[in-house]
Design an enzyme around this catalytic site. Structure first.
Site, mmCIF file in Angstrom:
data_model
loop_
_atom_site.group_PDB
_atom_site.id
_atom_site.type_symbol
_atom_site.label_atom_id
_atom_site.label_comp_id
_atom_site.label_asym_id
_atom_site.label_seq_id
_atom_site.Cartn_x
_atom_site.Cartn_y
_atom_site.Cartn_z
ATOM 1 N N SER A 183 0.832 -1.210 0.000
ATOM 2 C CA SER A 183 0.000 0.000 0.000
ATOM 3 C C SER A 183 0.868 1.262 0.000
ATOM 4 C CB SER A 183 -0.959 -0.078 1.195
ATOM 5 O OG SER A 183 -1.899 0.956 1.147
ATOM 6 N N ASP A 224 -10.188 -3.907 -5.059
ATOM 7 C CA ASP A 224 -9.580 -2.923 -4.159
ATOM 8 C C ASP A 224 -10.316 -1.587 -4.259
ATOM 9 O OD1 ASP A 224 -7.908 -1.083 -2.887
ATOM 10 O OD2 ASP A 224 -6.074 -2.108 -3.498
ATOM 11 N N HIS A 277 -8.242 -4.396 -0.769
ATOM 12 C CA HIS A 277 -6.969 -3.724 -0.502
ATOM 13 C C HIS A 277 -6.120 -4.539 0.474
ATOM 14 C CE1 HIS A 277 -4.361 -0.267 -0.764
ATOM 15 N NE2 HIS A 277 -4.283 -0.186 0.542
HETATM 16 C C1 MLT Z 1 -1.166 6.172 -0.326
HETATM 17 O O1 MLT Z 1 -1.396 7.188 0.295
HETATM 18 O O2 MLT Z 1 -0.025 5.755 -0.524
HETATM 19 C C2 MLT Z 1 -2.359 5.434 -0.845
HETATM 20 O O3 MLT Z 1 -3.511 6.201 -0.628
HETATM 21 C C3 MLT Z 1 -2.457 4.068 -0.245
HETATM 22 C C4 MLT Z 1 -2.730 4.106 1.235
HETATM 23 O O4 MLT Z 1 -1.875 4.475 1.999
HETATM 24 O O5 MLT Z 1 -3.825 3.704 1.639
#
Ligand code: MLT
Length: 188
Positions: free
Chosen positions: A104, A154, A185
């Site tokens: 992520s 996701d 996700h």
């Molecule tokens: C991010 O900020 O890198 C993306 O939105 C993924 C997350 O952190 O959920």
């Protein structure tokens, strides 16, 4: 342990095995991905920094303006800072260049390091990743292996966004494998 600016965990490994750089998701820390990394490789060295940006008390690797809307100036600054940390840690621990294993937010900073400072990584495993920069400068990734693992359902990172990252990295010469599983996700 804190050296060269990041709280981090380092686990020694077999010198002939490629080390992994572990990059946690939002709200995680340097301990999160150790069990997953040990499933991938029981014996490689692991370098696992904690993201320095706090969002409501939750560690991340760069700032975002909203969910899925990244602060690109901060992405650039933090990716360079992380690349410097990797370079220093390699010297300190006598490590080869690592393969990033990011989830992520950690996958997104890993992708940013690949795009901005490609020489510090030997490859990347990016779990639930999106493009960290809208218009990165073209670079040569010369066959660097990259695995992108996306969830078809996701809600945070739509599949088109992950596919965009895959084709961008491929266009710059990376050897990309993009796998999609029937997941969200979360890791499954
Ligand atoms: C991010 O900020 O890198 C993306 O939105 C993924 C997350 O952190 O959920």
């Amino acid at each position: 342990m804190e050296t060269t600016g990041f709280i981090h965990r380092f686990e020694k490994g077999q010198p002939e095995e490629r080390p992994l750089l572990l990059l946690h998701g939002t709200g995680g820390d340097e301990n999160d991905l150790i069990p997953l990394a040990r499933m991938i490789t029981p014996t490689a060295a692991l370098l696992s920094p904690r993201g320095k940006v706090l969002e409501n008390g939750m560690p991340r690797f760069f700032r975002r303006l909203a969910e899925g809307v990244l602060d690109e100036d901060d992405v650039r600054r933090r990716a360079n800072e992380l690349a410097d940390f990797i370079t220093n840690a390699r010297e300190r621990y006598g490590m080869a260049s690592p393969i990033a294993l990011g989830y992520s937010n950690g996958a997104n900073i890993g992708a940013a390091v690949l795009l901005l400072r490609p020489s510090v990584l030997a490859g990347a495993i990016l779990l639930r990743a999106m493009p960290p920069l809208a218009h990165p400068q073209p670079i040569k990734l010369d066959g660097v292996p990259v695995l992108i693992a996306s969830g078809a359902l996701d809600p945070i990172i739509p599949l088109e966004s992950a596919a965009k990252l895959a084709s961008l990295l491929e266009r710059y010469g990376a050897a990309v494998e993009h796998r999609v599983s029937p997941a969200g996700h979360e890791l499954s």
